[in-house]
Design a protein around this motif. Structure first.
Motif, short mmCIF file in Angstrom:
data_model
loop_
_atom_site.label_atom_id
_atom_site.label_comp_id
_atom_site.label_asym_id
_atom_site.label_seq_id
_atom_site.Cartn_x
_atom_site.Cartn_y
_atom_site.Cartn_z
N GLN A 181 0.83 -1.21 0.00
CA GLN A 181 0.00 0.00 0.00
C GLN A 181 0.86 1.26 0.00
OE1 GLN A 181 -2.40 -1.15 -1.01
NE2 GLN A 181 -3.87 -2.16 0.34
N LYS A 182 2.01 1.21 0.67
CA LYS A 182 2.92 2.36 0.62
C LYS A 182 3.35 2.61 -0.82
CE LYS A 182 5.38 2.80 5.01
NZ LYS A 182 6.63 2.40 5.70
N GLY A 185 1.24 4.73 -2.65
CA GLY A 185 1.14 6.11 -2.17
C GLY A 185 0.49 6.27 -0.81
N ALA A 186 0.10 5.18 -0.16
CA ALA A 186 -0.53 5.31 1.15
C ALA A 186 0.49 5.80 2.16
CB ALA A 186 -1.08 3.96 1.60
N SER A 187 0.05 6.68 3.09
CA SER A 187 0.98 7.05 4.16
C SER A 187 0.27 6.82 5.49
CB SER A 187 1.44 8.50 4.02
OG SER A 187 0.32 9.34 3.92
N ALA A 199 -6.39 5.34 7.56
CA ALA A 199 -5.29 4.97 6.67
C ALA A 199 -4.96 3.49 6.80
CB ALA A 199 -4.06 5.81 6.97
N LYS C 79 6.78 10.53 -2.20
CA LYS C 79 5.50 10.49 -2.93
C LYS C 79 5.76 10.51 -4.43
CE LYS C 79 1.59 10.39 -0.81
NZ LYS C 79 0.67 10.96 0.14
N ASN C 111 -4.07 8.93 -3.73
CA ASN C 111 -2.96 9.12 -2.79
C ASN C 111 -1.88 10.03 -3.37
OD1 ASN C 111 -3.83 7.56 -0.64
ND2 ASN C 111 -3.03 5.68 -1.54
#
Lengths: 275, 277, 284
Positions: A181-182, A185-187, A199, C79, C111
């Motif tokens: 998931q990171k 782009g998940a944070s 999240a 990012k 995201n």
């Protein structure tokens, strides 16, 4: 997360490993009671000695034991800090604004930290020297009388054993899903509490889906291996009390007596030596 | 050779979105005692359903299955059937109950209520047979994928089965792990006369079996020796399978007019080409 | 859009008795447009290496620059990096979580700061790109799809963020033969317009020989070979040492060579066939 040593079996050929797991369970309970009965620094001596001799006898490497403590080091430090600042007893040693350190507070914090350390190190000696199967077998045997009132003792035991087996697998799985998931782009470490909890949904949902899938497959595999085929299940490893188990029980009793009585005798002993 | 498994006109159906799906449709098949059979077919062709039928995890909606003469619908004998038909599944992590290898092996025989001394013997024998005896006290978690599946096979062996079903047991392994599992299965078939039913997506694993059964939409598309099956070009293509590289090469060379036999392995292709030269 | 790695090392649990060197002084470069295969036995460091490429593991020793982003700088723009480097893990279908396919695929672009509209457009495009019937799957739960479809949705979830570099960890694992073929054709078709560079870990040497135009071979945390597949598979001594298998076409040509029958080093069945025919000319 992967290198938490707590709860892992450490194979070795030692007296402690060979003890009956039921006896070991009782010993741990007695040991824990001992730790909680401690009310002065002097009584930590028999506790520490008991633990140290167990570690030495068990041939478990000291590093491994230290590692089991590492996992809770943060909790110990955190509670210690709270105790230092919130217990205002006796002489003030240092103060800055509302932060006050007293010698009484330090003592309480130190005792609590020691207690936690000894608790974790002691209980992890059980898991280091006893296979999860051994622990569950022992529990099953101790709980046997409950069968009379229709408690499914064996099912409880096997459930525990499976839980222990799947903890490291699921921890690894969490690691993998978080990474995936990171990468999308998940944070997980920004925003307020609600946002952070939200999240974690993309981690928790796949984790649950996977846990159910695993449970399904495991149930099929257990059925395929004739789970519940007979009421008269046998055991590969028989639990048998031997002489060494009785000796262990005897030593542990002495330990408990020492923990309780040492604070009373200590002044007398001191007296004796100062004469 | 007699039949260890007999499947007579078996169908299995289930409901999906108001339509009836045939997972297995009027399937008839005999498996000879001591043979090594591969079951091939695309995902959803009914392979795993068939496996579940063979150890009475699933009962047919119509038709009958006999394992060593026992009808799988005979509920009283369900556990007899399961101890005769051992299964190894795809994910090695999801089929072990205990943390320590030998404890895991004991699970099956313990369930059957086998006396302690006998369990000890069987566990040791099974571990030695798959070459994991020296690891018996280790944690299952620390093993490689191939080792885990060998332990899973040993756990089945400890129940002294007649049939070993490998339900895509090599799918999650690396090449080394796959050959470990395949070598073990071949050894059990040859030396212990255990019937092996291999469900796989790897054609390489099926080239030296006694019989291949190709499933498609719950029916047998074709069956026979590996050569007989892989010669049927259209069926292989239509059932979503592929040819072993050597077979495809030999077929294409024949198509180009070269006079060489259809072969299954790299070695036999090389042999055939050298004959031609 | 190039990748440059110099003297990269990584150790799990450093300074403890349990430390394990996962990467040992690794250096390589990948230019834009390459399809790079990474091979090596389990535990050789392949996964650790690719996790460095989009900052999932922070670099502790050595330098990595990906698309002009210096990962050793104090606060690299993770990012941006992760939007440029799409990463598809093993069994990616296990990362699906949303209640509809469409929402799941939108997760990445949202995201990365796409507007709702842009994210939805990107998601639709990605789902079509992976060969799914968009109107058919958009409102379905990802959990009720077949295994192959789930994997396509997972790939769409990565593609929707419009990465320039695509990193795949065993994309064909667990698929049936037809599914494998489709997956490889899909990966091949993706490369070009928006995806410039593909990096693929595989245990399947036939896939690597056929699809990669450069191969890194890893063993015990080191890169022991970095070459074109033909050069790699021409020197078979290494394969005996590392326990890796040869692709079938190479295995056949090697066996033929031992019998005095030279057909070069074919990397796929068509080359194998052509080379055999050329050599056999006249013996029909």
């Amino acid at each position: 997360m992967r290198d938490i040593a707590f709860g892992q079996y450490y194979p070795a050929d030692s007296v402690i490993h060979k003890l009956d797991s039921r006896i070991k369970l009782i010993l741990v309970v007695v040991y824990v009671v001992g730790v909680f009965l401690v009310n002065s620094f002097i009584s930590y001596i028999p506790v520490a000695l008991f633990l140290l001799s167990t570690i030495l006898l068990s041939k478990v490497s000291l590093i491994k034991v230290m590692k089991s403590i590492k996992g809770i080091l943060f909790i110990i430090m955190f509670t210690s800090l709270l105790n230092i600042f919130f217990n205002k007893v006796d002489n003030v040693l240092w103060s800055w604004g509302f932060l006050v350190i007293t010698d009484g507070g330090l003592k309480i914090a130190a005792k609590l930290a020691l207690r936690l350390l000894l608790l974790v190190a002691g209980t992890s000696m059980l898991t280091f020297t006893t296979t999860p199967m051994g622990i569950t077998d022992g529990l099953e045997s101790i709980m046997k009388p409950l069968k009379l009132i229709k408690v499914p003792v064996h099912d409880i035991a096997i459930t525990m054993s499976i839980t222990l087996r799947f903890i490291p697998i699921l921890i690894e799985e969490i690691d993998k899903i978080i990474m995936a998931q990171k990468a999308r782009g998940a944070s997980f470490d920004t925003g307020g509490l609600v946002k952070r909890i939200k999240a974690y949904l993309p981690v928790l949902i796949p984790l649950f889906v996977s846990a159910f899938r695993r449970a399904d497959e495991l149930a099929l595999a257990m059925d395929a291996r004739c789970y519940n085929a007979t009421q008269n299940r046998t055991k590969l490893k028989e639990l048998k009390c031997k002489k060494r188990d009785l000796i262990a029980l005897f030593i542990t009793t002495i330990y408990l007596i020492l923990v309780i009585t040492i604070p009373m005798f200590f002044p007398i002993i001191l007296d004796f030596f100062s004469k | 050779m007699d039949n260890i498994i007999e499947i007579n006109d078996v169908s299995v159906t289930y409901q999906k979105d108001s339509s009836v799906i045939h997972a297995i449709s009027h399937l008839t098949l005999n498996i000879k005692r001591g043979s090594f059979v591969a079951i091939l077919g695309r995902n959803g062709s009914g392979k795993s359903t068939l496996a579940k039928l063979l150890n009475a995890s699933l009962l047919p909606d119509s038709g009958e299955i006999f394992v060593d003469g026992i009808n799988t619908t005979n509920e009283e004998r369900a556990f007899d059937i399961r101890s005769k038909v051992g299964m190894v599944f795809q994910n090695p992590d999801n089929q072990m109950v205990a943390t320590i290898i030998e404890d895991d092996l004991a699970f099956g025989p313990e369930n059957l209520g086998i006396p302690r001394e006998e369990i000890r013997k069987r566990v040791d024998w099974a571990l030695k047979t798959v070459g994991m005896y020296e690891h018996r006290m280790r944690a299952t978690q620390k093993l490689s994928g191939g080792q885990k599946q060998r332990v899973a096979i040993a756990a089945v062996l400890a129940m002294s089965p007649e049939v070993l079903i490998l339900d895509e047991a090599t799918a999650m392994l690396d090449p080394r792990g796959r050959s470990e599992v395949m070598d073990t299965a071949r050894k059990l078939n040859k030396e212990k006369n255990i019937t092996v039913v291999l469900i796989t997506h790897y054609m390489d694993e099926a080239v030296d079996v006694d019989e291949i059964v190709v499933l498609d939409s719950g029916c047998i598309a074709t069956k026979g020796s590996p050569l007989e099956v892989f010669e049927q070009i259209d069926i292989i293509k239509n059932t979503g399978l592929e040819f072993p590289t050597a077979t495809e090469t030999s077929l294409k060379l024949r198509g180009l007019g070269y006079d060489i036999p259809v072969v299954l392995t790299d070695e036999s292709l090389v042999e055939a080409l050298c004959q031609l030269k | 859009m190039s990748i440059k790695v110099t003297n990269l090392s990584f150790i799990y649990s450093p300074k403890t008795p349990f430390e394990k060197v996962a990467l040992d002084n690794i250096s390589f470069e990948i230019a834009e447009g390459e399809t790079m295969g990474i091979i090596g036995s389990t535990g050789s460091g392949k996964s650790t290496l690719i996790q460095h490429l989009n900052g999932l593991i922070r670099t502790t020793k050595g330098n990595i620059t990906v698309c002009d982003i210096d990962l050793t700088s104090k606060r690299p723009n993770l990012k941006k990096l992760r939007s440029l480097v799409g990463m598809l893990f093993q069994y990616p279908e296990y990362q699906l979580f949303a209640d509809t396919v469409f929402k799941d695929v939108c997760f990445g672009p949202l995201n990365f700061g796409f507007s709702q509209k842009a994210a939805e457009e990107a998601a639709e495009e990605a789902l079509r790109l992976v060969g799914l019937n968009f109107d058919d799957v958009r409102d379905r739960s990802p959990f009720e799809l077949s295994g192959g479809e789930k994997r396509r949705v997972a790939i769409a979830g990565v593609l929707a963020s419009k990465p320039k570099i695509l990193v795949l960890d065993e994309p064909t694992a667990g698929l049936d033969p037809a599914g494998k073929r489709e997956m490889l054709d899909l990966i091949r078709s993706l490369k070009g317009d928006s995806i410039k560079t593909v990096i693929m870990i595989s245990h399947n040497m036939d896939e690597i020989a056929e699809y990669a135009d450069r191969v890194l071979v890893m063993d015990n945390g080191k890169i022991i070979k970095d070459s074109h597949p033909r050069a790699l598979f021409s020197d078979i001594s290494m394969f005996k040492e590392t326990g890796l298998k040869l692709p079938h076409s190479v295995n056949i040509s090697t066996l033929l060579r031992a019998r005095g029958f030279e057909i070069g080093t074919p990397l796929n069945i068509n080359e194998l066939l052509t080379n055999i025919c050329d050599r056999m000319e006249g013996s029909k």
